[in-house]
Each structure stands twice: as structure tokens, then as C-alpha cells.
Write an enzyme that holds these catalytic residues in place. Sequence first.
Site, PDB file in Angstrom:
ATOM      1  N   GLY A  75       0.779  -1.236   0.000  1.00 63.75           N
ATOM      2  CA  GLY A  75       0.000   0.000   0.000  1.00 63.75           C
ATOM      3  C   GLY A  75       0.805   1.276   0.000  1.00 63.75           C
ATOM      4  O   GLY A  75       0.296   2.330   0.395  1.00 63.75           O
ATOM      5  N   ASN A  81      -3.963   1.763 -13.527  1.00 61.32           N
ATOM      6  CA  ASN A  81      -3.057   0.799 -12.906  1.00 61.32           C
ATOM      7  C   ASN A  81      -1.634   1.344 -12.997  1.00 61.32           C
ATOM      8  O   ASN A  81      -1.311   2.097 -13.916  1.00 61.32           O
ATOM      9  CB  ASN A  81      -3.128  -0.558 -13.623  1.00 61.32           C
ATOM     10  CG  ASN A  81      -2.262  -1.607 -12.945  1.00 61.32           C
ATOM     11  OD1 ASN A  81      -2.233  -1.714 -11.722  1.00 61.32           O
ATOM     12  ND2 ASN A  81      -1.531  -2.381 -13.730  1.00 61.32           N
ATOM     13  N   LEU A 101      -9.134  -7.848 -13.425  1.00 62.58           N
ATOM     14  CA  LEU A 101     -10.554  -7.505 -13.415  1.00 62.58           C
ATOM     15  C   LEU A 101     -11.248  -8.084 -14.637  1.00 62.58           C
ATOM     16  O   LEU A 101     -10.668  -8.172 -15.716  1.00 62.58           O
ATOM     17  CB  LEU A 101     -10.711  -5.989 -13.388  1.00 62.58           C
ATOM     18  CG  LEU A 101     -10.087  -5.315 -12.163  1.00 62.58           C
ATOM     19  CD1 LEU A 101     -10.087  -3.811 -12.327  1.00 62.58           C
ATOM     20  CD2 LEU A 101     -10.833  -5.738 -10.895  1.00 62.58           C
ATOM     21  N   HIS A 142       2.472   0.092 -13.027  1.00 60.16           N
ATOM     22  CA  HIS A 142       3.280  -1.097 -13.262  1.00 60.16           C
ATOM     23  C   HIS A 142       4.761  -0.702 -13.253  1.00 60.16           C
ATOM     24  O   HIS A 142       5.140   0.309 -13.842  1.00 60.16           O
ATOM     25  CB  HIS A 142       2.901  -1.725 -14.605  1.00 60.16           C
ATOM     26  CG  HIS A 142       3.603  -3.024 -14.851  1.00 60.16           C
ATOM     27  ND1 HIS A 142       3.269  -4.181 -14.192  1.00 60.16           N
ATOM     28  CD2 HIS A 142       4.647  -3.333 -15.659  1.00 60.16           C
ATOM     29  CE1 HIS A 142       4.069  -5.158 -14.580  1.00 60.16           C
ATOM     30  NE2 HIS A 142       4.905  -4.671 -15.472  1.00 60.16           N
TER      31      HIS A 142
HETATM   32  C1  GRF Z   1       4.185  -1.453  -7.211  1.00 63.04           C
HETATM   33  O1  GRF Z   1       5.512  -1.708  -7.550  1.00 63.04           O
HETATM   34  C2  GRF Z   1       3.342  -1.407  -8.452  1.00 63.04           C
HETATM   35  O2  GRF Z   1       4.022  -0.909  -9.550  1.00 63.04           O
HETATM   36  C3  GRF Z   1       2.980  -2.850  -8.665  1.00 63.04           C
HETATM   37  O3  GRF Z   1       2.793  -3.363  -7.382  1.00 63.04           O
HETATM   38  C4  GRF Z   1       3.561  -2.617  -6.453  1.00 63.04           C
HETATM   39  C5  GRF Z   1       2.605  -2.140  -5.406  1.00 63.04           C
HETATM   40  O4  GRF Z   1       3.277  -1.568  -4.319  1.00 63.04           O
HETATM   41  N1  GRF Z   1       1.809  -2.961  -9.513  1.00 63.04           N
HETATM   42  P1  GRF Z   1       2.451  -0.875  -3.164  1.00 63.04           P
HETATM   43  O5  GRF Z   1       1.482  -1.921  -2.607  1.00 63.04           O
HETATM   44  O6  GRF Z   1       1.721   0.305  -3.717  1.00 63.04           O
HETATM   45  O7  GRF Z   1       3.483  -0.490  -2.143  1.00 63.04           O
END
Ligand code: GRF
Length: 214
Positions: free
Chosen positions: A16, A111, A97, A113
Amino acid sequence: MEKTSVPLAILISGRGSNLRAIAEAATHGQFGAHVAVVVSNRADAKGLQFAREAGLDAVVIPHGAFASRDQFDAAVIDLLRARGVRLVCLTGFMRVLGLRFCATFPNAILNIHPSLLPAFPGEHAVRQAIEHGVKVSGATVHFATADLDSGPIIVQEAVPVRDGDDADALAARILEVEHRLYPEAIRRVVAGGWRVVGRRVLWDRGVSSSGHDG
Ligand code: GRF
């Protein structure tokens, strides 16, 4: 999107840290959005603790309690509708989803990534970038579709790969960028002045690939 503050849903499965970055950005003026609800598909997601301490409405919808993905999606959709959510932000949300979810929030699911998509989609993007030997990776915020880590790209920012990097070191530097890039992408999306043409997100006022005004 409209001029009043846009209600966001933040969907998490774990740490999070992006939720925290978005929630903090939302406390400042000019963001144009606020966190209406945090949803986790896991009761043990660390991000829930932050959400509760921050006084955010945090709801666990455990995917294992549903017979199908459609039923899980329907439960999340019902909750988001009840909270008046206009924009859904996936932050490390480990469920793909379904079509119905995507159709309920057209061009309104984001999203993040940890790679420069379309390179290295999927769960092990940072490790794969190191193993492949790329010299530049980065972070991408994109509109989510029912296909994993696909969908029109909103903003990207490059992060150089150093010779001494392992996956943890690179992931940490990408994460720093994510914490800036995701709030910026949300701010731009809620401000409007964009359209999706095919796979491209085009901005009326011009925006560079890094998310800064060009
Ligand atoms: C992040 O690296 C994001 O890019 C990927 O999952 C991770 C989530 O991290 N999709 P967090 O839970 O927001 O700390």
C-alpha cells in the site's frame, strides 16, 4: 471529469505504499480527487493498517469467499457504486478484473506497473528487466483493461538500470518514481482535457512521456 472533487477507490492487495502516496497527494489542494474507499482482497494487506490509521474507509472483500471472479467483481462494483466512486486506482492489486468491471468504469480504471510497458508485463517485471539486461526501465500508469498490464498508457517515466542493481535495488528506485508518477497521473486524468484514440491517450495541452508539460 467534473470540477468537483472526484471520489477515488484505491484497490490494494499488499504493502500500500502507492495508496499512501495518493492519499497524501489528495490532502493537498489542486488534486481534484479524494480517496472515497480503499478495497483490499486480502485481510492481511499491510496497506489496510495505513488506511485505517489515516481514517480512510477501508473494506476487505476476500476473493476466496466468492465462487467466481464475476461474483467477486460484482461485490466490488456494488461497493464502489454505493460510495459514488468515479475513478478506480489499482495499486498492487493482484486480481485481474473481468470485462464487466471494466465496462462499468470505462476509461476510469488506472493501474501502475514497475516497467516501461509493453516491456515486462506481469508479476516479476523488475526481476525480468534485470535478467534481460535492459539499461533503462521505469514506471507506467495506464488505463486498465481486462488484459493484464495492457491498456492505453497515461504517463511513463524512465529509471536507469545501474550495473550494481539487483531486483530489490531497482524496484526501490522505481517505487520512488511511482509515488510521484501515480498522483500526477490521477491529477491529470481528473483535470480532463484528454481523449483516448485507439491505444493512445492524447492531451489537449500537450504532455511529455514523463508526465511533465512538454
Ligand atoms: C508497485 O511496484 C506497483 O508498480 C505494482 O505493485 C507494487 C505495489 O506496491 N503494480 P504498493 O502496494 O503500492 O506499495
